[in-house]
Design a protein around this motif. Structure first.
Motif, short mmCIF file in Angstrom:
data_model
loop_
_atom_site.label_atom_id
_atom_site.label_comp_id
_atom_site.label_asym_id
_atom_site.label_seq_id
_atom_site.Cartn_x
_atom_site.Cartn_y
_atom_site.Cartn_z
N PRO A 62 0.82 -1.22 0.00
CA PRO A 62 0.00 0.00 0.00
C PRO A 62 0.85 1.27 0.00
CG PRO A 62 -0.86 -1.60 1.57
CD PRO A 62 0.47 -2.11 1.13
N LEU A 63 1.97 1.24 0.72
CA LEU A 63 2.83 2.42 0.77
C LEU A 63 3.41 2.72 -0.61
CD1 LEU A 63 4.42 4.56 2.42
CD2 LEU A 63 6.21 2.83 2.69
N VAL A 64 3.94 1.71 -1.28
CA VAL A 64 4.54 1.92 -2.60
C VAL A 64 3.50 2.44 -3.59
CG1 VAL A 64 5.64 0.76 -4.56
CG2 VAL A 64 6.33 0.19 -2.22
N GLU A 65 2.30 1.90 -3.52
CA GLU A 65 1.24 2.32 -4.43
C GLU A 65 0.73 3.72 -4.11
OE1 GLU A 65 -1.59 -0.82 -4.12
OE2 GLU A 65 -0.49 -2.16 -5.50
N SER A 66 0.98 4.22 -2.89
CA SER A 66 0.48 5.54 -2.50
C SER A 66 1.10 6.67 -3.31
CB SER A 66 0.71 5.77 -1.00
OG SER A 66 2.09 5.94 -0.71
N TRP A 67 2.31 6.49 -3.82
CA TRP A 67 2.91 7.54 -4.67
C TRP A 67 2.93 7.12 -6.14
CZ3 TRP A 67 6.22 5.55 -0.66
CH2 TRP A 67 7.09 4.55 -1.08
N GLY A 68 2.13 6.11 -6.47
CA GLY A 68 2.04 5.66 -7.86
C GLY A 68 3.04 4.61 -8.22
N GLY A 69 3.72 4.03 -7.23
CA GLY A 69 4.70 2.99 -7.49
C GLY A 69 4.04 1.65 -7.75
N GLN A 70 4.85 0.72 -8.22
CA GLN A 70 4.36 -0.61 -8.60
C GLN A 70 5.18 -1.68 -7.90
OE1 GLN A 70 1.85 -1.78 -10.92
NE2 GLN A 70 2.43 -3.69 -9.90
N VAL A 71 4.50 -2.64 -7.26
CA VAL A 71 5.18 -3.82 -6.73
C VAL A 71 5.27 -4.83 -7.85
CG1 VAL A 71 5.07 -5.71 -5.09
CG2 VAL A 71 4.40 -3.41 -4.37
N LEU A 72 6.47 -5.34 -8.08
CA LEU A 72 6.72 -6.23 -9.20
C LEU A 72 7.33 -7.52 -8.68
CD1 LEU A 72 6.59 -6.19 -12.35
CD2 LEU A 72 8.99 -5.51 -12.31
N LEU A 73 6.73 -8.66 -9.03
CA LEU A 73 7.28 -9.96 -8.67
C LEU A 73 8.15 -10.47 -9.81
CD1 LEU A 73 4.17 -11.67 -7.05
CD2 LEU A 73 6.09 -10.57 -5.90
N LEU A 74 9.30 -11.01 -9.45
CA LEU A 74 10.25 -11.52 -10.44
C LEU A 74 10.51 -13.00 -10.20
CD1 LEU A 74 12.76 -8.53 -10.36
CD2 LEU A 74 11.03 -9.00 -12.10
N PRO A 75 10.82 -13.74 -11.26
CA PRO A 75 11.09 -15.18 -11.09
C PRO A 75 12.23 -15.42 -10.11
CG PRO A 75 10.89 -14.62 -13.41
CD PRO A 75 10.94 -13.32 -12.65
N TYR A 76 12.12 -16.47 -9.35
CA TYR A 76 13.13 -16.82 -8.35
C TYR A 76 13.64 -18.22 -8.66
CZ TYR A 76 15.47 -16.84 -3.82
OH TYR A 76 16.42 -16.87 -2.84
N LEU A 77 14.96 -18.41 -8.61
CA LEU A 77 15.53 -19.72 -8.88
C LEU A 77 15.19 -20.69 -7.76
CD1 LEU A 77 19.11 -18.77 -10.17
CD2 LEU A 77 17.11 -19.41 -11.52
N ASP A 78 14.55 -21.79 -8.12
CA ASP A 78 14.17 -22.78 -7.12
C ASP A 78 15.40 -23.46 -6.53
OD1 ASP A 78 11.48 -22.30 -7.46
OD2 ASP A 78 11.24 -23.84 -9.02
N GLY A 79 15.28 -23.86 -5.26
CA GLY A 79 16.32 -24.65 -4.63
C GLY A 79 17.49 -23.86 -4.10
N ARG A 80 17.42 -22.53 -4.15
CA ARG A 80 18.50 -21.70 -3.62
C ARG A 80 18.00 -20.98 -2.39
NH1 ARG A 80 18.62 -23.28 -9.13
NH2 ARG A 80 20.75 -23.07 -9.92
N SER A 81 18.70 -21.14 -1.28
CA SER A 81 18.34 -20.43 -0.07
C SER A 81 19.54 -20.36 0.85
CB SER A 81 17.17 -21.11 0.66
OG SER A 81 17.60 -22.28 1.30
N THR A 82 19.62 -19.27 1.61
CA THR A 82 20.71 -19.12 2.57
C THR A 82 20.63 -20.20 3.64
OG1 THR A 82 20.83 -16.75 2.19
CG2 THR A 82 21.74 -17.56 4.25
N THR A 83 19.42 -20.49 4.11
CA THR A 83 19.25 -21.51 5.14
C THR A 83 19.77 -22.86 4.67
OG1 THR A 83 17.32 -20.34 6.02
CG2 THR A 83 17.57 -22.66 6.62
#
Length: 331
Positions: free
Chosen positions: A293-314
């Motif tokens: 909601p905050l990002v959209e309040s100034w006209g910004g856009q939330v964008l989801l990007l592909p994530y490589l499966d099987g990679r994690s810090t944990t």
């Protein structure tokens, strides 16, 4: 001009020479000479050792051959042939190094060569290796074009480029990120921000950041402080302190600036940065984002990007902890 040339030929300082087609050759021993591909082609054609070969001045094979010939003919330490949107090719007279641009940048290239040479000169004066100076110069020239080139109003302080191996303190890093965002916005360009802990940077992180950078004209990475990571991940985290995490992120070609936030979520920092795009990994597709909601309040856009499966810090930390100890006490 002859007096200056004579003085430069006798100096022990590192000389960066940006040649001109109507000018004289660089002084022998110059640390770095920075012709464009087209200029290098003309210079080589004027030499006896052109070997009668011809080629496209923007081609990599031609640029490599020209750079090698100029290093030898001019008796300089290195030649960096600038290739526009392709980056630069650095030669010490042997196998060349191609330094690509961090991302495509459309805009007025007038003055980009000057920015390249000036950035390289400053870093060499600070003691940087030639390869590191050329890499930072390509990054600076690309950013210069993306931000509007000669038409953009940039302060002298904002023009400086720091070596990745000398990171700023957290506060100065964040201030630098805020200046970068304001400058890009003023130039009418798109600011992209992405956030996370980035503890043990892995291929998934890099793929996400590269994709985010391609979505706009600059990428600012928002990083959780050590206290923020500890509250979110537990007492055993972070594995890497924030100063080192910032240092690694700033070394990535796709990253223009890094900002550190101490809260659990980055809303306060985002309100200051006001990015046009807030990029998150695709693994958040079914998770409500408190900052949306905050990002959209100034006209910004939330964008989801592909994530490589099987990679994690944990997962990386778990595998490292469970790996057998080899002889000598090394893992």
């Amino acid at each position: 001009a002859d007096v200056l040339r004579d003085a430069l030929s006798r100096t022990t300082a590192s000389v960066v020479w940006d040649p001109h087609l109507r000018g004289r050759p660089p002084v022998p021993g110059a640390r770095l000479v920075t012709p464009s591909a087209q200029e290098a082609r003309v210079f080589v054609r004027q030499l006896d050792d052109d070997e009668g070969q011809s080629g496209d001045g923007a081609g990599l094979r031609t640029a490599a051959r020209d750079a090698r010939a100029l290093v030898r003919a001019w008796q300089v330490q290195a030649v960096a042939v600038t290739l526009g949107e392709r980056g630069a090719l650095l030669s010490h007279g042997e196998t060349p190094l191609l330094v690509p641009t961090p991302a495509a940048a459309s805009g007025d290239p007038c003055g980009a060569g000057d920015r390249f040479a000036a950035t390289a000169a400053g870093l060499l004066a600070d003691g940087a290796f030639t390869e590191a100076a050329v890499q930072a110069a390509v990054h600076a020239a690309t950013r210069y074009v993306a931000e509007g080139g000669a038409r953009a109003m940039v302060t002298a302080e904002d023009q400086r480029t720091r070596r990745p191996e000398q990171p700023l303190p957290d506060g100065d890093t964040t201030a630098d990120a805020l200046r970068t965002a304001a400058r890009v916005r003023t130039a009418g360009r798109t600011v992209v921000a992405a956030g996370g802990c980035f503890d043990l940077l892995h291929a998934g992180h890099v793929a996400l950041l590269q994709a985010a950078r391609r979505a706009g004209d600059c990428l600012i990475v928002c990083v959780n402080s050590d206290d923020s990571v500890r509250r979110r991940k537990g007492d055993g985290r972070p594995l890497v302190p924030v100063a080192d995490r910032v240092r690694v992120l700033r070394a990535l070609e796709c990253v223009d600036a890094v900002a550190v936030f101490d809260e659990d979520t980055p809303e306060r920092l985002l309100a200051e940065l006001r990015p046009h795009i807030w990029a998150k990994g695709g693994d958040y597709a079914r998770t409500p984002l408190p900052e949306q909601p905050l990002v959209e309040s100034w006209g910004g856009q939330v964008l989801l990007l592909p994530y490589l499966d099987g990679r994690s810090t944990t997962g990386l930390a778990r595998r490292a902890a469970s790996s057998p100890v080899r002889s000598g006490g090394r893992r």
